[in-house]
Design an enzyme around this catalytic site. Structure first.
Site, PDB file in Angstrom:
ATOM      1  N   ASP A  42       0.878  -1.186   0.000  1.00 41.00           N
ATOM      2  CA  ASP A  42       0.000   0.000   0.000  1.00 41.00           C
ATOM      3  C   ASP A  42       0.908   1.226   0.000  1.00 41.00           C
ATOM      4  OD1 ASP A  42      -2.151   1.960   0.579  1.00 41.00           O
ATOM      5  OD2 ASP A  42      -3.317   0.238   1.221  1.00 41.00           O
ATOM      6  N   ASP A  51       3.067   2.386  -4.815  1.00 46.55           N
ATOM      7  CA  ASP A  51       2.098   3.322  -5.397  1.00 46.55           C
ATOM      8  C   ASP A  51       1.684   2.731  -6.732  1.00 46.55           C
ATOM      9  OD1 ASP A  51       0.742   5.295  -6.748  1.00 46.55           O
ATOM     10  OD2 ASP A  51       2.216   6.866  -6.358  1.00 46.55           O
ATOM     11  N   VAL A  52       0.438   2.284  -6.823  1.00 46.19           N
ATOM     12  CA  VAL A  52       0.018   1.539  -8.027  1.00 46.19           C
ATOM     13  C   VAL A  52       0.042   2.384  -9.295  1.00 46.19           C
ATOM     14  CG1 VAL A  52      -1.389  -0.151  -6.782  1.00 46.19           C
ATOM     15  CG2 VAL A  52      -2.471   1.952  -7.645  1.00 46.19           C
ATOM     16  N   TYR A 142     -15.690   7.197 -11.447  1.00 45.25           N
ATOM     17  CA  TYR A 142     -15.649   5.869 -10.824  1.00 45.25           C
ATOM     18  C   TYR A 142     -16.251   4.836 -11.786  1.00 45.25           C
ATOM     19  CZ  TYR A 142     -15.653   2.478  -6.953  1.00 45.25           C
ATOM     20  OH  TYR A 142     -15.420   1.389  -6.151  1.00 45.25           O
ATOM     21  N   LYS A 146     -14.116   1.711 -13.292  1.00 43.02           N
ATOM     22  CA  LYS A 146     -14.458   0.317 -12.968  1.00 43.02           C
ATOM     23  C   LYS A 146     -14.978  -0.434 -14.198  1.00 43.02           C
ATOM     24  CE  LYS A 146     -13.207   0.363  -8.658  1.00 43.02           C
ATOM     25  NZ  LYS A 146     -12.048  -0.412  -8.208  1.00 43.02           N
TER      26      LYS A 146
HETATM   27  N1  LIG Z   1     -15.809  -0.224  -0.121  1.00 44.32           N
HETATM   28  C1  LIG Z   1     -16.764  -0.381  -1.024  1.00 44.32           C
HETATM   29  O1  LIG Z   1     -17.947  -0.122  -0.781  1.00 44.32           O
HETATM   30  C2  LIG Z   1     -16.420  -0.899  -2.387  1.00 44.32           C
HETATM   31  C3  LIG Z   1     -17.449  -1.266  -3.256  1.00 44.32           C
HETATM   32  C4  LIG Z   1     -17.123  -1.705  -4.532  1.00 44.32           C
HETATM   33  C5  LIG Z   1     -15.813  -1.794  -4.940  1.00 44.32           C
HETATM   34  N2  LIG Z   1     -14.832  -1.421  -4.065  1.00 44.32           N
HETATM   35  C6  LIG Z   1     -13.446  -1.491  -4.543  1.00 44.32           C
HETATM   36  O2  LIG Z   1     -12.730  -2.396  -3.736  1.00 44.32           O
HETATM   37  C7  LIG Z   1     -11.367  -1.950  -3.612  1.00 44.32           C
HETATM   38  C8  LIG Z   1     -10.977  -1.884  -2.142  1.00 44.32           C
HETATM   39  O3  LIG Z   1     -11.821  -0.954  -1.477  1.00 44.32           O
HETATM   40  P1  LIG Z   1     -11.788  -0.760   0.109  1.00 44.32           P
HETATM   41  O4  LIG Z   1     -13.189  -0.772   0.571  1.00 44.32           O
HETATM   42  O5  LIG Z   1     -10.809  -1.703   0.700  1.00 44.32           O
HETATM   43  O6  LIG Z   1     -11.267   0.741   0.172  1.00 44.32           O
HETATM   44  P2  LIG Z   1     -10.295   1.388   1.271  1.00 44.32           P
HETATM   45  O7  LIG Z   1     -10.436   2.854   1.074  1.00 44.32           O
HETATM   46  O8  LIG Z   1     -10.536   0.792   2.612  1.00 44.32           O
HETATM   47  O9  LIG Z   1      -8.847   0.907   0.765  1.00 44.32           O
HETATM   48  C9  LIG Z   1      -8.293   1.331  -0.443  1.00 44.32           C
HETATM   49  C10 LIG Z   1      -6.780   1.299  -0.266  1.00 44.32           C
HETATM   50  O10 LIG Z   1      -6.194   1.717  -1.505  1.00 44.32           O
HETATM   51  C11 LIG Z   1      -5.026   2.431  -1.167  1.00 44.32           C
HETATM   52  N3  LIG Z   1      -4.585   3.288  -2.265  1.00 44.32           N
HETATM   53  C12 LIG Z   1      -5.126   4.450  -2.708  1.00 44.32           C
HETATM   54  N4  LIG Z   1      -4.351   4.987  -3.663  1.00 44.32           N
HETATM   55  C13 LIG Z   1      -3.301   4.140  -3.834  1.00 44.32           C
HETATM   56  C14 LIG Z   1      -2.155   4.151  -4.667  1.00 44.32           C
HETATM   57  N5  LIG Z   1      -1.920   5.138  -5.538  1.00 44.32           N
HETATM   58  N6  LIG Z   1      -1.277   3.123  -4.575  1.00 44.32           N
HETATM   59  C15 LIG Z   1      -1.491   2.124  -3.693  1.00 44.32           C
HETATM   60  N7  LIG Z   1      -2.544   2.062  -2.857  1.00 44.32           N
HETATM   61  C16 LIG Z   1      -3.433   3.064  -2.931  1.00 44.32           C
HETATM   62  C17 LIG Z   1      -5.410   3.248   0.058  1.00 44.32           C
HETATM   63  O11 LIG Z   1      -4.239   3.677   0.777  1.00 44.32           O
HETATM   64  C18 LIG Z   1      -6.271   2.273   0.834  1.00 44.32           C
HETATM   65  O12 LIG Z   1      -5.550   1.568   1.809  1.00 44.32           O
HETATM   66  C19 LIG Z   1     -11.293  -0.612  -4.350  1.00 44.32           C
HETATM   67  O13 LIG Z   1     -10.798  -0.825  -5.648  1.00 44.32           O
HETATM   68  C20 LIG Z   1     -12.725  -0.170  -4.416  1.00 44.32           C
HETATM   69  O14 LIG Z   1     -12.980   0.691  -5.512  1.00 44.32           O
HETATM   70  C21 LIG Z   1     -15.101  -0.996  -2.805  1.00 44.32           C
END
Ligand SMILES: NC(=O)c1ccc[n+]([C@@H]2O[C@H](COP(=O)([O-])OP(=O)(O)OC[C@H]3O[C@@H](n4cnc5c(N)ncnc54)[C@H](O)[C@@H]3O)[C@@H](O)[C@H]2O)c1
Length: 243
Positions: A42, A51-52, A142, A146
């Site tokens: 992360d 950093d992705v 978004y 996605k």
């Molecule tokens: N939470 C939801 O309701 C939900 C619903 C549908 C899809 N998603 C998808 O699931 C995935 C995980 O979501 P989550 O709920 O764990 O979110 P979260 O916000 O808890 O975690 C996301 C993580 O991504 C990291 N991140 C952000 N930018 C980054 C970068 N440039 N390089 C590396 N890491 C980076 C953040 O530091 C964070 O730890 C995401 O892709 C999100 O779009 C989430």
């Protein structure tokens, strides 16, 4: 959990992005419980900094995994952000940022993990969303990011299917989950409590999903149990997209 399930990922080396977040952390924990080796990455707060959006960052991490383990068995692209905004309201910088993390980040992950996955085959799981399957008027960036992840997944799956043994690639499409992402969305509303209730009410099952439920689907996709599943968009949404 039965013994067989516990050993489902025995000795498999799985790289996870966004692993300090709700879903990524649940996947890393699940991989370890299932006997695998989780490489949690992360921006901060994980085993390795990645950093992705940075090609250089991916090259460094993949080289480190190669040196340390000599291979990779799975990749979970869980890093992602959400930004609320319609096509009219969203500024270009926010659009670029969402696309860069969610879509460029997933592209770079697939691209740089591929050489390490090739020799023994493996499994890539991309975190898409129900927002990759259906639109929302205020989710322009978004939705685009996605939707891109879901179709990129199919392209990667078709390339991976030509490899022997195959590299599978699937997209997981959750609806609203408990955790900081949805807390953040609700926090922008005038009344966060009722915004949260509204989100739960949109889901036929009547509640938000849990990161552990999404992690369980990811673990299945990483394991050999799902050997014939590739190129799929798998909703995990309490019935949201069944409507
Ligand atoms: N939470 C939801 O309701 C939900 C619903 C549908 C899809 N998603 C998808 O699931 C995935 C995980 O979501 P989550 O709920 O764990 O979110 P979260 O916000 O808890 O975690 C996301 C993580 O991504 C990291 N991140 C952000 N930018 C980054 C970068 N440039 N390089 C590396 N890491 C980076 C953040 O530091 C964070 O730890 C995401 O892709 C999100 O779009 C989430």
């Amino acid at each position: 959990m039965k013994e067989t399930r516990v050993a489902a990922l025995k000795d498999k080396i799985i790289l996870i992005t966004g692993a300090a977040g709700a879903v990524g952390a649940a996947v890393a924990e699940g991989v370890r419980k299932a006997g695998g080796i989780a490489i949690a990455t992360d921006l901060k707060g994980a085993d390795l900094t990645l950093d992705v959006t940075s090609e250089e960052s991916w090259q460094r991490v993949v080289a480190e995994v190669g040196e340390r383990h000599g291979r990779l068995d799975g990749l979970v692209n869980a890093a992602g952000i959400v930004a609320i905004g319609s096509v009219e309201k969203l500024d270009f910088a926010t659009w670029r940022r969402v696309l860069s993390i969610n879509l460029d980040g997933t592209f770079l992950g697939c691209k740089y993990a591929f050489p390490l996955l090739k020799e023994r085959g493996g499994s890539i799981v991309n975190l898409s969303s129900v927002s990759g399957l259906v639109g929302g008027y205020n989710l322009a960036a978004y939705n685009a990011s996605k939707g891109g992840v879901s179709l990129l997944t199919k392209s990667v799956a078709l390339l991976g299917a030509r490899n022997r043994p195959p590299i599978r690639c699937n997209a997981v499409c959750p609806a609203f989950l408990e955790g900081p992402m949805v807390d953040g969305i609700a926090g922008t509303a005038r009344d966060p409590g009722s915004a949260m209730d509204k989100m739960s009410a949109e889901i036929p099952i009547g509640r938000l999903g849990k990161p552990s439920e999404v992690a369980a689907l990811c673990l299945y996709l990483l394991s050999d149990d799902s050997g014939f599943v590739t190129g799929a968009d798998l909703p995990i949404d309490g019935g949201l997209t069944a409507k």
